[in-house]
Design a protein around this motif. Structure first.
Motif, PDB file in Angstrom:
ATOM      1  N   HIS A   7      -7.468  -6.206  -1.513  1.00 38.34           N
ATOM      2  CA  HIS A   7      -6.678  -7.365  -1.123  1.00 38.34           C
ATOM      3  C   HIS A   7      -7.460  -8.655  -1.373  1.00 38.34           C
ATOM      4  O   HIS A   7      -6.879  -9.662  -1.800  1.00 38.34           O
ATOM      5  N   ALA A   8      -8.769  -8.622  -1.115  1.00 36.99           N
ATOM      6  CA  ALA A   8      -9.597  -9.806  -1.353  1.00 36.99           C
ATOM      7  C   ALA A   8      -9.636 -10.165  -2.833  1.00 36.99           C
ATOM      8  O   ALA A   8      -9.826 -11.333  -3.197  1.00 36.99           O
ATOM      9  N   VAL A  56      -9.257  -0.896   1.057  1.00 42.78           N
ATOM     10  CA  VAL A  56      -8.003  -1.652   0.966  1.00 42.78           C
ATOM     11  C   VAL A  56      -8.282  -3.149   1.126  1.00 42.78           C
ATOM     12  O   VAL A  56      -7.737  -3.981   0.382  1.00 42.78           O
ATOM     13  N   GLU A  57      -9.128  -3.496   2.091  1.00 44.19           N
ATOM     14  CA  GLU A  57      -9.473  -4.909   2.297  1.00 44.19           C
ATOM     15  C   GLU A  57     -10.156  -5.493   1.064  1.00 44.19           C
ATOM     16  O   GLU A  57      -9.916  -6.654   0.693  1.00 44.19           O
ATOM     17  N   GLU A  58     -10.999  -4.695   0.416  1.00 44.32           N
ATOM     18  CA  GLU A  58     -11.684  -5.161  -0.802  1.00 44.32           C
ATOM     19  C   GLU A  58     -10.676  -5.462  -1.911  1.00 44.32           C
ATOM     20  O   GLU A  58     -10.783  -6.480  -2.598  1.00 44.32           O
ATOM     21  N   THR A  95       0.857  -1.186   0.000  1.00 43.10           N
ATOM     22  CA  THR A  95       0.000   0.000   0.000  1.00 43.10           C
ATOM     23  C   THR A  95       0.891   1.234   0.000  1.00 43.10           C
ATOM     24  O   THR A  95       1.731   1.389   0.882  1.00 43.10           O
ATOM     25  N   GLU A 128     -10.210   1.766   5.087  1.00 50.29           N
ATOM     26  CA  GLU A 128      -9.835   0.423   5.526  1.00 50.29           C
ATOM     27  C   GLU A 128     -10.596  -0.638   4.727  1.00 50.29           C
ATOM     28  O   GLU A 128     -10.021  -1.638   4.281  1.00 50.29           O
ATOM     29  N   GLU A 129     -11.887  -0.410   4.532  1.00 53.84           N
ATOM     30  CA  GLU A 129     -12.711  -1.360   3.788  1.00 53.84           C
ATOM     31  C   GLU A 129     -12.289  -1.436   2.321  1.00 53.84           C
ATOM     32  O   GLU A 129     -12.292  -2.512   1.714  1.00 53.84           O
ATOM     33  N   ARG A 189     -12.767   4.545   8.047  1.00 53.57           N
ATOM     34  CA  ARG A 189     -13.375   3.216   7.960  1.00 53.57           C
ATOM     35  C   ARG A 189     -13.565   2.799   6.500  1.00 53.57           C
ATOM     36  O   ARG A 189     -13.296   1.651   6.134  1.00 53.57           O
TER      37      ARG A 189
END
Length: 202
Positions: free
Chosen positions: A86-87, A82-84, A12, A79-80, A76
């Motif tokens: 990565h998924a 970045v997680e999306e 990132t 964060e979501e 928030r």
């Protein structure tokens, strides 16, 4: 300095800095290089919902390069996002932050809150070489509270003298990762090295 080394994956990269230094154009160049030259799976996130047409500008770059773009309006959502990515097995995420006046403590606090959800992010402070050396140093000092690790120098093609820049960089004490010298995407950006910086000064 090796600007985007082959460390832990996924990566990132966040660009921060004052207004008008060319963060959005620079992040488009970096993202294009990562996708085209390094064959990475790249995603873009923008936090710049304050500047008129800022999202549209990055959206156009993303469309041309062929990259997914997400918008985050609070930590928030960042964060979501970045997680999306990565998924979806995206291994390099570039984040474009809104330009911040280093004298605006409220905005600087807001930026720190965004970065607090990304403890492993690689943070580059973008500085324009058209800015006076003392102003560059003052800006870097005010951004030091957010913990940037590297510096990107922009607008080299618009600068006449680099002498005062040397003192500022020595005082900042962070490695220079990239140098940009024009508006063309994905061109007009090069990795930094001591000889190139010395050439600019001499």
């Amino acid at each position: 300095n090796p600007p985007l080394d082959d460390g832990s994956q996924p990566r990132t990269v966040v660009l921060v800095g004052p207004t008008g230094v060319g963060k959005t154009t620079t992040i488009a160049k970096l993202a294009a290089r990562a996708k085209i030259n390094e064959k990475r799976r790249v995603g873009l996130i923008t936090l710049d919902t304050f500047r008129i047409a800022a999202v549209d500008q990055l959206e156009k770059y993303a469309e041309i390069i062929g990259l997914p773009l997400l918008v985050a309006t609070n930590p928030r959502e960042l964060e979501e996002a970045v997680e999306e990515f990565h998924a979806k097995k995206i291994d390099m995420v570039f984040i474009d932050s809104a330009g911040r006046s280093p004298r605006d403590e409220l905005k600087m606090t807001e930026l720190r809150e965004f970065l607090s959800v990304l403890p492993d992010a690689e943070v580059h402070l973008v500085l324009s070489t058209t800015t006076h050396g003392k102003t560059i140093l003052s800006t870097a000092n005010r951004f030091s509270g957010i913990g940037f690790q590297k510096v990107i120098l922009t607008k080299v093609d618009e600068t006449i003298s680099f002498g005062s820049l040397v003192n500022a960089l020595v005082s900042i004490g962070r490695p220079v990762s990239f140098v940009t010298d024009g508006q063309n995407v994905p061109d007009d950006i090069v990795t930094s090295d001591p000889e190139r910086l010395a050439d600019l000064v001499l």
